[in-house]
Design a protein around this motif. Structure first.
Motif, PDB file in Angstrom:
ATOM      1  N   ILE A  84       0.883  -1.169   0.000  1.00  9.35           N
ATOM      2  CA  ILE A  84       0.000   0.000   0.000  1.00  9.35           C
ATOM      3  C   ILE A  84       0.915   1.210   0.000  1.00  9.35           C
ATOM      4  CG2 ILE A  84      -1.806   1.244   1.224  1.00  9.35           C
ATOM      5  CD1 ILE A  84      -2.512  -1.440   2.613  1.00  9.35           C
ATOM      6  N   THR A  85       0.950   1.945  -1.083  1.00 11.09           N
ATOM      7  CA  THR A  85       1.917   3.034  -1.179  1.00 11.09           C
ATOM      8  C   THR A  85       1.249   4.401  -1.262  1.00 11.09           C
ATOM      9  OG1 THR A  85       3.882   3.831  -2.354  1.00 11.09           O
ATOM     10  CG2 THR A  85       2.125   2.879  -3.718  1.00 11.09           C
ATOM     11  N   GLN A  86       1.884   5.355  -0.604  1.00  8.45           N
ATOM     12  CA  GLN A  86       1.473   6.750  -0.727  1.00  8.45           C
ATOM     13  C   GLN A  86       2.146   7.394  -1.939  1.00  8.45           C
ATOM     14  OE1 GLN A  86       1.461   8.885   3.264  1.00  8.45           O
ATOM     15  NE2 GLN A  86       2.450   6.983   3.870  1.00  8.45           N
ATOM     16  N   VAL A  88       3.333   8.049  -5.866  1.00  7.45           N
ATOM     17  CA  VAL A  88       2.643   8.060  -7.156  1.00  7.45           C
ATOM     18  C   VAL A  88       3.525   7.530  -8.280  1.00  7.45           C
ATOM     19  CG1 VAL A  88       1.097   9.928  -6.461  1.00  7.45           C
ATOM     20  CG2 VAL A  88       3.255  10.486  -7.600  1.00  7.45           C
ATOM     21  N   ASP A  89       4.728   7.064  -7.930  1.00  4.23           N
ATOM     22  CA  ASP A  89       5.620   6.493  -8.945  1.00  4.23           C
ATOM     23  C   ASP A  89       5.283   5.019  -9.193  1.00  4.23           C
ATOM     24  OD1 ASP A  89       7.250   4.737  -7.114  1.00  4.23           O
ATOM     25  OD2 ASP A  89       7.749   6.675  -6.214  1.00  4.23           O
ATOM     26  N   ASP A  90       5.985   4.427 -10.165  1.00  7.60           N
ATOM     27  CA  ASP A  90       5.743   3.020 -10.517  1.00  7.60           C
ATOM     28  C   ASP A  90       6.949   2.144 -10.179  1.00  7.60           C
ATOM     29  OD1 ASP A  90       7.497   3.990 -12.478  1.00  7.60           O
ATOM     30  OD2 ASP A  90       6.641   2.700 -14.046  1.00  7.60           O
ATOM     31  N   LEU A  91       7.752   2.567  -9.204  1.00 10.10           N
ATOM     32  CA  LEU A  91       8.990   1.842  -8.912  1.00 10.10           C
ATOM     33  C   LEU A  91       8.719   0.463  -8.304  1.00 10.10           C
ATOM     34  CD1 LEU A  91      11.235   4.783  -7.659  1.00 10.10           C
ATOM     35  CD2 LEU A  91      11.142   3.734  -9.931  1.00 10.10           C
ATOM     36  N   HIS A  92       7.665   0.317  -7.522  1.00 16.14           N
ATOM     37  CA  HIS A  92       7.318  -1.012  -7.008  1.00 16.14           C
ATOM     38  C   HIS A  92       6.969  -1.952  -8.164  1.00 16.14           C
ATOM     39  CE1 HIS A  92       7.465  -0.323  -2.725  1.00 16.14           C
ATOM     40  NE2 HIS A  92       6.643   0.699  -2.791  1.00 16.14           N
ATOM     41  N   GLU A  93       6.214  -1.439  -9.116  1.00 16.22           N
ATOM     42  CA  GLU A  93       5.844  -2.259 -10.277  1.00 16.22           C
ATOM     43  C   GLU A  93       7.078  -2.669 -11.065  1.00 16.22           C
ATOM     44  OE1 GLU A  93       2.034   0.158  -9.582  1.00 16.22           O
ATOM     45  OE2 GLU A  93       4.184   0.442  -9.316  1.00 16.22           O
ATOM     46  N   ARG A  94       7.952  -1.717 -11.303  1.00 12.73           N
ATOM     47  CA  ARG A  94       9.148  -2.026 -12.091  1.00 12.73           C
ATOM     48  C   ARG A  94      10.090  -2.983 -11.371  1.00 12.73           C
ATOM     49  NH1 ARG A  94      11.936   3.260 -14.115  1.00 12.73           N
ATOM     50  NH2 ARG A  94      10.279   4.617 -13.327  1.00 12.73           N
ATOM     51  N   ALA A  95      10.045  -2.977 -10.041  1.00 15.51           N
ATOM     52  CA  ALA A  95      10.886  -3.898  -9.270  1.00 15.51           C
ATOM     53  C   ALA A  95      10.346  -5.312  -9.300  1.00 15.51           C
ATOM     54  CB  ALA A  95      10.998  -3.411  -7.826  1.00 15.51           C
ATOM     55  N   GLY A  96       9.064  -5.475  -9.674  1.00 13.41           N
ATOM     56  CA  GLY A  96       8.492  -6.808  -9.793  1.00 13.41           C
ATOM     57  C   GLY A  96       7.388  -7.132  -8.813  1.00 13.41           C
ATOM     58  N   SER A  97       7.021  -6.192  -7.946  1.00  9.18           N
ATOM     59  CA  SER A  97       5.892  -6.447  -7.039  1.00  9.18           C
ATOM     60  C   SER A  97       4.614  -6.551  -7.852  1.00  9.18           C
ATOM     61  CB  SER A  97       5.773  -5.323  -6.008  1.00  9.18           C
ATOM     62  OG  SER A  97       6.851  -5.380  -5.081  1.00  9.18           O
ATOM     63  N   SER A  98       3.729  -7.463  -7.443  1.00  8.37           N
ATOM     64  CA  SER A  98       2.562  -7.754  -8.269  1.00  8.37           C
ATOM     65  C   SER A  98       1.243  -7.295  -7.663  1.00  8.37           C
ATOM     66  CB  SER A  98       2.491  -9.259  -8.554  1.00  8.37           C
ATOM     67  OG  SER A  98       2.368  -9.999  -7.348  1.00  8.37           O
ATOM     68  N   ASN A  99       1.253  -6.882  -6.391  1.00  8.57           N
ATOM     69  CA  ASN A  99      -0.010  -6.520  -5.735  1.00  8.57           C
ATOM     70  C   ASN A  99       0.180  -5.173  -5.030  1.00  8.57           C
ATOM     71  OD1 ASN A  99      -2.592  -6.622  -4.761  1.00  8.57           O
ATOM     72  ND2 ASN A  99      -2.212  -8.229  -3.257  1.00  8.57           N
ATOM     73  N   ILE A 100      -0.189  -4.105  -5.712  1.00 12.51           N
ATOM     74  CA  ILE A 100       0.107  -2.748  -5.234  1.00 12.51           C
ATOM     75  C   ILE A 100      -1.151  -1.895  -5.252  1.00 12.51           C
ATOM     76  CG2 ILE A 100       1.536  -0.682  -5.604  1.00 12.51           C
ATOM     77  CD1 ILE A 100       3.261  -2.725  -7.426  1.00 12.51           C
ATOM     78  N   ILE A 101      -1.372  -1.190  -4.159  1.00 11.86           N
ATOM     79  CA  ILE A 101      -2.472  -0.233  -4.075  1.00 11.86           C
ATOM     80  C   ILE A 101      -1.861   1.163  -3.958  1.00 11.86           C
ATOM     81  CG2 ILE A 101      -4.358   0.611  -2.621  1.00 11.86           C
ATOM     82  CD1 ILE A 101      -4.863  -2.277  -1.833  1.00 11.86           C
ATOM     83  N   HIS A 102      -2.232   2.040  -4.872  1.00  5.17           N
ATOM     84  CA  HIS A 102      -1.753   3.428  -4.847  1.00  5.17           C
ATOM     85  C   HIS A 102      -2.813   4.301  -4.178  1.00  5.17           C
ATOM     86  CE1 HIS A 102       1.901   3.288  -7.402  1.00  5.17           C
ATOM     87  NE2 HIS A 102       1.315   2.230  -7.938  1.00  5.17           N
ATOM     88  N   LEU A 103      -2.537   4.739  -2.963  1.00  4.38           N
ATOM     89  CA  LEU A 103      -3.501   5.569  -2.244  1.00  4.38           C
ATOM     90  C   LEU A 103      -3.670   6.940  -2.874  1.00  4.38           C
ATOM     91  CD1 LEU A 103      -2.654   4.893   1.512  1.00  4.38           C
ATOM     92  CD2 LEU A 103      -4.627   4.041   0.219  1.00  4.38           C
ATOM     93  N   HIS A 104      -2.591   7.502  -3.388  1.00  3.12           N
ATOM     94  CA  HIS A 104      -2.617   8.894  -3.839  1.00  3.12           C
ATOM     95  C   HIS A 104      -2.546   9.050  -5.346  1.00  3.12           C
ATOM     96  CE1 HIS A 104      -1.020   9.984   0.435  1.00  3.12           C
ATOM     97  NE2 HIS A 104      -2.319   9.743   0.412  1.00  3.12           N
TER      98      HIS A 104
END
Length: 226
Positions: A84-86, A88-104
């Motif tokens: 769960i990230t505050q 607004v970048d896509d660095l978690h996605e690019r690192a390979g995480s597959s389940n991400i919620i963007h709060l902001h």
């Protein structure tokens, strides 16, 4: 498989070169945040706001995920991981995480200024005159001050199922995100990684007063030997 929930803030992206939300003087890239991060600011000077986020988008596309992002993605081999990230970048996605919620919101998306459900992937500049199909100006897909946080209820639901909560690189001062740790089950251990951690009155918290990349290394040790 245990559910590991990770709440991330600006501190984890700062080590990739993304500037944190605002400097000590309260300005963000020389702008008052009320000028560039509110619906009123957009209504008053849309060109200024669009240019501001266009510059942020270009910067984002020039940086890469760091060791902390990559380590969190690797944890998916042994845990069910929800981030769960505050940010607004896509660095978690690019690192390979597959389940991400963007709060902001997300910087690489745009949405209609009149229909918040009309969202498109957008990796180039947003210009005045870029319109949705209904003829309304496109705007950054960012949750500005004064706007509702549409993903907060989903984030609360996820925290209620956490076996472990990890907080990385956030001041724990921005609400409603800062309240999320109050929703984890009472027995859930909490790890808080930040070089200047906020004071948090909670007996369950293990504070790791380090940067994201160094702190995540310590976290991995704790997870191996809880």
């Amino acid at each position: 498989m245990k559910h590991l929930v990770v709440l991330t803030g600006a501190g984890i992206s700062a080590e990739s070169g993304i500037k944190t939300f605002r400097d000590a003087d309260g300005l963000w890239e020389g702008h008052d945040v009320m000028e560039v991060a509110t619906p009123q600011g957009f209504a008053k000077n849309p060109e200024l706001v669009l240019n501001f986020y266009n510059q942020r988008r270009k910067q984002l596309l020039s940086v890469k995920p760091n060791e902390a992002h990559i380590a969190l993605a690797a944890l998916e081999s042994t845990y069910k991981v929800t981030i769960i990230t505050q940010n607004v970048d896509d660095l978690h996605e690019r690192a390979g995480s597959s389940n991400i919620i963007h709060l902001h919101g997300e910087l690489l998306k745009a949405r209609s200024s009149k229909n918040e459900q009309d969202i498109k992937t957008w990796k180039t500049d947003i210009q005045l005159g870029d319109l949705c199909q209904q003829g309304h100006q496109m705007r950054p897909h960012i949750v500005w001050f004064g706007e509702a946080v549409p993903m907060i209820e989903k984030a609360i639901d996820i925290c209620e199922t956490a076996d472990i909560l990890v907080i990385i690189g956030t001041s724990m001062q921005v609400y409603p995100a800062a309240s999320l740790m109050d929703f984890v089950p009472s027995q859930t251990p909490i790890y808080y990684i930040d070089p200047k951690p906020a004071r948090v009155r909670n007996q369950k918290i293990t504070v790791i007063p380090k940067s994201a990349t160094e702190g995540v290394k310590n976290l991995l040790d704790f997870l191996k030997n809880p």
